[in-house]
Design an enzyme around this catalytic site. Structure first.
Site, PDB file in Angstrom:
ATOM      1  N   MET A  30       0.836  -1.205   0.000  1.00  9.89           N
ATOM      2  CA  MET A  30       0.000   0.000   0.000  1.00  9.89           C
ATOM      3  C   MET A  30       0.871   1.255   0.000  1.00  9.89           C
ATOM      4  O   MET A  30       0.386   2.358   0.272  1.00  9.89           O
ATOM      5  CB  MET A  30      -0.930   0.005   1.206  1.00  9.89           C
ATOM      6  N   LEU A  33       6.565   3.343   1.435  1.00  7.19           N
ATOM      7  CA  LEU A  33       7.464   2.202   1.580  1.00  7.19           C
ATOM      8  C   LEU A  33       8.530   2.438   2.641  1.00  7.19           C
ATOM      9  O   LEU A  33       8.995   3.561   2.845  1.00  7.19           O
ATOM     10  CB  LEU A  33       8.134   1.884   0.246  1.00  7.19           C
ATOM     11  N   GLY A  36      10.875  -2.628   5.589  1.00  5.72           N
ATOM     12  CA  GLY A  36      10.151  -3.912   5.599  1.00  5.72           C
ATOM     13  C   GLY A  36       9.722  -4.285   4.187  1.00  5.72           C
ATOM     14  O   GLY A  36       9.877  -5.441   3.756  1.00  5.72           O
ATOM     15  N   HIS A  37       9.209  -3.313   3.453  1.00  2.00           N
ATOM     16  CA  HIS A  37       8.843  -3.569   2.056  1.00  2.00           C
ATOM     17  C   HIS A  37      10.100  -3.911   1.239  1.00  2.00           C
ATOM     18  O   HIS A  37      10.088  -4.832   0.416  1.00  2.00           O
ATOM     19  CB  HIS A  37       8.185  -2.337   1.439  1.00  2.00           C
ATOM     20  N   VAL A 176      10.708  -6.858   9.756  1.00  2.00           N
ATOM     21  CA  VAL A 176      11.839  -5.950   9.963  1.00  2.00           C
ATOM     22  C   VAL A 176      11.442  -4.972  11.072  1.00  2.00           C
ATOM     23  O   VAL A 176      10.339  -4.420  11.055  1.00  2.00           O
ATOM     24  CB  VAL A 176      12.167  -5.177   8.673  1.00  2.00           C
ATOM     25  N   SER A 186       3.920   1.461   7.846  1.00  2.28           N
ATOM     26  CA  SER A 186       3.612   2.789   7.293  1.00  2.28           C
ATOM     27  C   SER A 186       2.847   3.605   8.324  1.00  2.28           C
ATOM     28  O   SER A 186       2.969   4.825   8.378  1.00  2.28           O
ATOM     29  CB  SER A 186       2.781   2.651   6.018  1.00  2.28           C
TER      30      SER A 186
END
Ligand code: AMP
Length: 375
Positions: A30, A33, A36-37, A176, A186
């Site tokens: 979503m 970023l 983790g992404h 993460v 986020s």
């Protein structure tokens, strides 16, 4: 990096990649970023796939009164982070390109939606499933990458993909965290400095649960109640749930053993946060307890049992890892059955690194090196 803003552009970009025999590793997000992404993208790269990432704030997964309108968005930041992480194609569909105009189908897994986040957010998971399925149908990746951070989402996506024979492998990537333990999200952007400190209660409650397990507690009610106590013990934190379940069926076991998910949700100020820990819990004690007297009377036999248990743990705890990785892990551990205690300790440490617990997973090469330690 190719940027696509509708399905025609996406198709063109993917057609250009189809020749690449490596295949595609897909990362749905979503946006807004963070690392983790990026970890999902890096993992796809490491698996030898070409990463395709989507950014779409999916209105179907927000309930009335939730934060859809103010969910953080920053396209320029997302594009820069995606490119730096190694993304080949970014798909940024507008709502009308991806949300069905009059959706009549509902994708749901009732038995996985009886607890946890589904209680407070009943529309959420069917909304996720609808859009994930549409994205998978468009991107047709070999593997799709999801964070363990969203444990219930992961369980639902896996079940839907299996039941509908979507033909895409689902890979789970460890959570993460910030150095203090707060899981990257986020939504952390909503937190004030004071709330960030309060938000540590989530990870601390998971650690408290893990601590009890390390002490030998195997009663889910006792572990859950300790987690709840720590979660709600901090001012400013309003607990929503703390659970001890198995990570696939999300059911509370009679007794905690094997693959286990500790999960919590809470509001910190107005912000709703979730977190979880995945563990493999031996029937009693822990690997280190079993290693206390490796050269004793039953030392060798014990080492064999420990190594077999750990191999089993690796095999069942990480079915989502690519075949090569799992084989290397299981090989490395099995190879340790006839080695000295020090080496076995090293192998166990390697498996601990490799076990999804928030650390970056060891890669196949690390495990092969461990395997090569055998005499
Ligand atoms: P989101 O953009 O929050 O929907 O997340 C997109 C994907 O990234 C989901 O599969 C999440 O589980 C994953 N993800 C989000 N936060 C983390 C994190 N801290 N560590 C690993 N994966 C994450």
């Amino acid at each position: 990096m190719i940027v696509c803003r509708d399905r025609a552009q996406l198709r063109k970009a993917l057609d250009g990649m189809r020749g690449a025999e490596d295949g595609i590793g897909f990362v749905p997000t979503m946006g807004y970023l963070h690392d983790g992404h990026a970890a999902l993208v890096r993992r796809a790269r490491r698996d030898g796939l070409l990463p395709v990432l989507s950014v779409f704030v999916n209105p179907l997964q927000f309930g009335a009164g939730e934060d859809f309108a103010r969910y953080p968005r920053d396209e320029a930041h997302d594009l820069a982070l995606a490119e730096a992480a190694g993304v080949e194609v970014v798909y940024l569909p507008p709502v009308e390109d991806i949300v069905p105009a009059t959706p009549r189908t509902q994708v749901t897994v009732p038995s996985l939606l009886e607890g946890m986040c589904a209680l407070a957010r009943p529309e959420h998971f069917p909304g996720v499933a609808m859009i994930v399925l549409r994205l998978l149908a468009r991107v047709r990746p070999r593997l799709a990458y999801f964070g363990e951070k969203d444990a219930q989402q992961l369980a639902v996506v896996r079940q839907v993909v299996r039941d509908l024979e979507v033909g895409v492998g689902i890979v789970a990537v460890p959570t993460v965290r910030e150095p203090g333990g707060l899981a990257l999200s986020s939504r952390n952007a909503y937190l004030s400095e004071a709330e960030r400190r309060q938000a540590l209660a989530l990870y601390q409650s998971l650690q408290a649960g893990e601590g009890l397990l390390r002490l030998g507690e195997r009663d889910p009610a006792k572990v859950r109640s300790r987690m709840w106590e720590v979660l709600t013990g901090r001012r400013g934190v309003q607990g929503e749930y703390a659970v001890v379940v198995d990570p696939d069926r999300l059911a509370v076991p009679d007794r905690i053993v094997g693959r286990t998910l500790l999960a919590v949700a809470a509001r910190v100020g107005p912000t709703r946060l979730i977190d979880n820990l995945r563990l493999w819990v031996p029937a009693a004690g822990g690997p280190s307890a079993l290693l206390d007297d490796p050269e004793g009377a039953e030392g060798r036999e014990r080492q064999r049992i420990v190594a077999a248990n750990v191999a089993e743990a690796v095999a069942v705890a990480m079915p989502e890892r690519t075949g090569a990785w799992r084989e290397a892990a299981v090989d490395a551990v099995r190879g340790a059955t006839a080695v000295d205690p020090q080496t076995l300790v090293q192998v166990l440490a390697g498996v601990r690194v490799a076990t999804p617990r928030g650390e970056e997973a060891a890669d196949a090469a690390d495990l092969r090196r461990l395997g090569a330690l055998r005499p």
